[in-house]
Motif scaffolding. Structure first.
Motif, PDB file in Angstrom:
ATOM      1  N   ILE A  86       0.847  -1.198   0.000  1.00 10.64           N
ATOM      2  CA  ILE A  86       0.000   0.000   0.000  1.00 10.64           C
ATOM      3  C   ILE A  86       0.877   1.240   0.000  1.00 10.64           C
ATOM      4  O   ILE A  86       1.916   1.272   0.656  1.00 10.64           O
ATOM      5  CB  ILE A  86      -0.926  -0.012   1.246  1.00 10.64           C
ATOM      6  N   ILE A  90      -5.047   4.494   0.153  1.00 11.14           N
ATOM      7  CA  ILE A  90      -5.663   3.568  -0.801  1.00 11.14           C
ATOM      8  C   ILE A  90      -7.179   3.738  -0.780  1.00 11.14           C
ATOM      9  O   ILE A  90      -7.760   3.999   0.275  1.00 11.14           O
ATOM     10  CB  ILE A  90      -5.235   2.107  -0.500  1.00 11.14           C
ATOM     11  N   MET A  95      -8.768  -1.487  -2.034  1.00 17.10           N
ATOM     12  CA  MET A  95      -8.188  -2.280  -0.950  1.00 17.10           C
ATOM     13  C   MET A  95      -8.939  -3.613  -0.845  1.00 17.10           C
ATOM     14  O   MET A  95      -8.330  -4.677  -0.740  1.00 17.10           O
ATOM     15  CB  MET A  95      -8.282  -1.500   0.357  1.00 17.10           C
ATOM     16  N   ALA A 128      -5.192   1.633   6.922  1.00 21.54           N
ATOM     17  CA  ALA A 128      -5.258   0.419   6.106  1.00 21.54           C
ATOM     18  C   ALA A 128      -4.472  -0.706   6.776  1.00 21.54           C
ATOM     19  O   ALA A 128      -4.911  -1.852   6.809  1.00 21.54           O
ATOM     20  CB  ALA A 128      -4.705   0.709   4.715  1.00 21.54           C
TER      21      ALA A 128
END
Ligand code: GDP
Length: 658
Positions: A86, A90, A95, A128
Motif C-alpha cells: 500500500i 488507498i 483495498m 489500512a
C-alpha cells in the motif's frame, strides 16, 4: 451445557475447544459432551483471555517484522499472511479488491474502528495497516514510498549530523496510543493548563504543534491529527520527536493501536512514558494495564522494570503536572540538544492552502534559527519567510530548535514530512531553484510529448459549421469539401443548416473551435461583432470554388501549426457526484502539480488516455477558485464524454498553438 454450544459461543469448534481446555487448566476429558454450567463462564473467560494474548503477541511480532527483509520468516508466515503493498493511501474499493474481500465487509471493519468511509474514499496507510492486519494480512509499503522515506531520512540525518548539537532545546513530544484512549483530551488538557504567554490573550490556533511551559521550561507537543503524527513518526520518528507519551486507557488496556505505537517507539528507540489515562473511571484498572505491559516485556518501574507509568485523568486534569515533570526528567536523562546557530533545518508537520494567505505550512525547527527573510527550499518548493507565527498567533522574527512555527511565503504547497532547508548562499539557492525547475520542465515536457502522440495520431482537424440559403447548396459544399486532401488534416462538418448565422451558431463554434461558413447569405453586423468578441471566425462566400480555395488554405495553415500542451497537474478521481450526457461533476485529489481554470483534461485509465474534455468550473472547499494545488481536494465540472470513474487519473493541461 453442551460443549458444542459453548464452542459456538466462543466462535470455535468443539474439537479445538476440547483440545485447548487442558492448556487453560480445565480437565474435562477429551470426549466430554457436557460441561458443568458453573464451569462454562470460567472457561469462557479464560478462553477469551488466552485468545487476546495470542492475538496481541502475534500482532506485535508481525509489527516488528514490518519493513525488515527476512525472506525465510516471510515464507514461514506466508501461508496465513498474504502481503498487501500500500502507498500513502488507498481507495477502500481497491483495498477490498486487493484483499479479495467483500467491500461492504471491509467498510464494516473500518466502521468498527470508528472510521466512516464510503467505498470510493481513501484511507491512509496506517488505517489500512491496522484493518488489514486484523484481517490476517501483512502490510508493506509500496516500493516507491519506502525509497522516498529512506532518502528523506538519510538527507535529514546528513543535515543534522553535520551540526554541532550543543544547545539545550525543549523536548519534542509525540502522543500516541489507541483510538479513544484520550490522546486529544490529554493534548487539550496540557494546552489549556499551561498556556505560554497567557497574558497576551492570543487566540490559540491548531498549527500541528504547540508549546507548554512547566517549571520555567518549554515542552513542544506535536498536535497533528492522530494519523498524520503517526505517519511522520513511522517514517522518521526519532528525527522528529524526542520523547513519546503512550496513552493507555485504564479501562480498556492494550489495544491494537497501542501495540502499533509500541512497535514504532521500539523501532525508533524513543524514550517514552506510559500515561495510564481515565483513572477517574470506575472500571479503571491500573494494575491490569501494568500486567498487560509486563506480558509483552515492558515491565513497569514499580514492578522492578524500566517502564515509567504515570496514571492520569485527562478529563479531570489529574496528575498532568506529574506527567510533564516525567517528560522533563526523561529529557534530562536523554540530554536532548541541538545546534541553535546558523541556518535552519526543519520538517513540515502541517500544510494547507489558506483562502487569503495562499500556501501555509507549519515547520518544526530542528537545527539553526529560522528568521524572517530566510530563503529556503522544501523539496522542490521554494520560498522566503515573509511571516512567521507561533501557535498562539504571535508574530516571531526568529525561531530556534523545537519551535513549531506557521510560515507564510511558500511558492507552492509543500507535503507534510518534507524537509525545509534555509539556503543562505544566493548562488546555491539559484542553483537549487534551477534544478527543481528543471525537474518540473522535464516532467511537463515528457508529458507534452506524450500528449501530442495521443492527439488523434497527429491529425489536425478543422471543424466547420455551414449555413446556406438552400439546404442543397450546403450539401453540395460538404461533398466538395470532402474532396480536398491536405495531408495530416481533416475536415469535420459539425452542423449544416438553412438560413442566417445565429448566436447559437457562434456559441457552438466557440465551444468547438469551429469556423462558421455562410454561403449565399448576407452578413449580419450583430453576428460579426459577437463573433469578434468570441474570437470566432466567420467567412461569407457566394462562389463555391472560392470557398474551397479558402478552406484548403486554412488546412495547409493548420497542418503547419504545432499544438502545444502545457502540463499542469494530475488529479485522482475519488467521487462522482453527477453524470449527464456530456458532462460530469466529480471530486478528487490533486496528486501532482496544480489544476487551473481554462484547462483541458485527459481522462487516463490504466495508463492510457481514453478521451479528452474540458474543465468548466473548479471548486475547492465548496468555493469557486482559479486553481487548486497538489495535496488538496477539488470538485470539478467536466465537459466531455461521461466515462470518468472513481480511480481514474485526470491530467490537466493548457493547449496552445505555435
Ligand atoms: P483519542 O481518540 O485518543 O484522541 O481520544 P479522545 O481524547 O478523543 O477521548 C476519547 C473519549 O474518552 C472522549 O469521550 C473523552 O472525553 C474521553 N476521555 C478522555 N480522557 C478521559 C479521562 O481521563 N477520563 C474519562 N472519564 N474520559 C476520558
Amino acid at each position: 451445557m453442551n460443549v458444542s454450544t459453548l464452542a459456538r459461543q466462543l466462535k470455535t469448534t468443539t474439537q479445538e475447544l476440547l483440545e485447548k481446555l487442558p492448556e487453560l487448566g480445565f480437565d474435562v476429558g477429551a470426549r466430554a459432551i457436557k460441561i458443568d454450567d458453573a464451569l462454562a463462564p470460567k472457561i469462557s473467560e479464560a478462553w477469551k483471555k488466552s485468545q487476546k494474548k495470542q492475538a496481541m503477541q502475534k500482532r506485535l511480532s508481525k509489527v516488528e517484522e514490518r519493513g525488515k527483509d527476512e525472506p525465510t520468516e516471510q515464507k514461514k508466515d506466508s501461508e496465513n499472511n498474504k502481503e498487501l503493498a500500500i502507498g500513502e493511501s488507498i481507495v477502500v474499493k481497491d483495498m477490498a479488491e486487493m484483499m479479495k474481500f467483500p467491500v461492504a465487509k471491509l467498510m464494516g471493519e473500518l466502521m468498527k474502528n470508528g472510521i466512516m468511509v464510503s467505498l470510493n474514499e481513501r484511507v491512509d496507510f496506517d488505517t489500512a495497516t491496522i484493518i488489514a492486519e486484523d484481517l490476517g494480512f501483512k502490510v508493506i509499503k509500496s516500493d516507491n514510498e519506502i525509497k522516498e522515506e529512506a532518502s528523506k531520512r538519510e538527507r535529514l540525518e546528513k543535515l543534522l549530523n553535520t551540526r554541532n548539537a550543543q544547545d539545550t532545546k525543549p523536548p519534542v513530544v509525540v502522543v500516541m496510543g489507541h483510538v479513544d484512549h484520550g490522546k486529544t483530551k490529554l493534548l487539550d488538557a496540557i494546552r489549556q493548563t499551561n498556556v505560554v504567554d497567557q497574558e497576551a490573550g492570543g487566540i490559540t490556533q491548531h498549527i500541528g504543534a504547540y508549546q507548554t511551559e512547566t517549571r520555567d521550561r518549554l515542552i513542544t507537543f506535536l498536535d497533528t491529527p492522530g494519523h498524520e503524527a503517526f505517519k511522520a513518526m513511522r517514517s522518521r520518528g526519532g528525527q522528529i520527536a524526542d520523547v513519546a507519551v503512550l496513552v493507555v486507557a485504564a479501562d480498556d488496556g492494550l489495544q491494537p493501536q497501542t501495540l502499533e505505537s509500541i512497535s514504532v517507539i521500539q523501532k525508533e528507540k524513543l524514550p517514552f512514558v506510559v500515561a495510564i489515562n481515565k483513572i477517574d473511571k470506575e472500571e479503571a484498572n491500573i494494575d491490569k494495564v501494568k500486567q498487560e505491559l509486563s506480558e509483552i516485556n515492558l515491565i513497569p518501574e514499580d514492578w522492578g522494570g524500566k517502564v515509567i507509568c504515570q496514571p492520569i485523568s485527562a478529563k479531570f486534569n489529574k496528575n498532568i503536572p506529574e506527567l510533564l515533570d516525567t517528560i522533563l526528567l526523561i529529557a534530562d536523562l536523554e540530554n536532548i540538544k541541538a545546534d541553535a546557530q546558523g541556518s535552519a533545518v526543519g520538517t513540515i508537520i502541517e500544510s494547507h492552502i489558506d483562502k487569503s494567505a495562499g500556501p501555509v505550512a507549519t515547520v518544526l525547527v530542528q537545527a539553526g534559527t529560522l528568521k524572517i527573510g530566510d530563503m529556503f527550499m522544501v523539496g522542490d518548493v521554494s520560498g522566503k519567510i515573509k511571516i512567521m507565527q507561533d501557535w498562539t498567533g504571535k508574530n516571531l522574527t526568529a525561531a530556534t530548535p523545537a519551535t513549531p512555527v506557521k510560515i507564510l511565503g511558500l511558492k507552492e504547497l509543500p507535503s507534510v514530512g518534507e524537509i525545509l532547508e534555509v539556503i543562505t548562499d544566493k548562488k546555491e539557492f539559484k542553483g537549487r531553484l534551477k534544478i527543481s525547475n528543471g525537474k518540473r520542465k522535464i516532467s511537463s515536457s515528457s508529458n507534452s510529448t506524450q500528449n501530442s502522440d495521443d492527439e488523434e495520431s497527429g491529425i489536425n482537424t478543422l471543424n466547420l459549421i455551414i449555413k446556406s440559403d438552400v439546404l442543397g447548396s450546403a450539401e453540395a459544399i460538404e461533398e466538395s469539401l470532402s474532396k480536398i486532401k491536405v495531408p495530416e488534416t481533416k475536415i469535420r462538418v459539425l452542423k449544416k443548416g438553412l438560413g442566417q448565422i445565429t448566436e447559437d451558431d457562434i456559441a457552438n463554434a466557440e465551444a468547438t473551435k469551429a469556423i462558421v461558413i455562410g454561403f449565399h447569405i448576407k452578413e449580419n453586423k450583430n453576428i460579426t461583432s459577437l463573433a469578434n468578441e468570441k474570437h470566432v471566425t466567420v467567412l461569407y462566400f457566394d462562389i463555391i470554388y472560392k470557398l474551397l480555395e479558402e478552406v484548403e488554405k486554412i488546412l495547409t495553415h493548420i497542418k503547419a501549426k504545432k499544438v502545444i500542451h502545457k502540463f499542469l497537474g494530475t488529479m485522482q478521481v475519488l467521487a462522482i457526484f453527477k453524470s449527464s450526457k456530456n458532462s460530469m461533476i466529480l471530486g478528487g485529489k490533486i496528486t501532482k502539480g496544480k489544476i487551473s481554470k481554462n484547462a483541458k483534461i485527459k481522462v487516463i485509465k490504466n495508463g492510457e488516455v481514453e478521451t479528452m474534455g474540458e474543465l468548466i468550473s473548479l471548486q475547492s472547499a465548496k468555493e469557486n477558485v482559479n486553481e487548486v494545488v497538489e495535496g488538496n481536494e477539488a470538485g470539478i465540472e467536466y465537459k466531455g464524454e461521461p466515462i470518468i470513474e472513481v480511480g481514474d487519473t485526470l491530467e490537466f493541461f493548457l493547449e496552445s498553438y505555435e
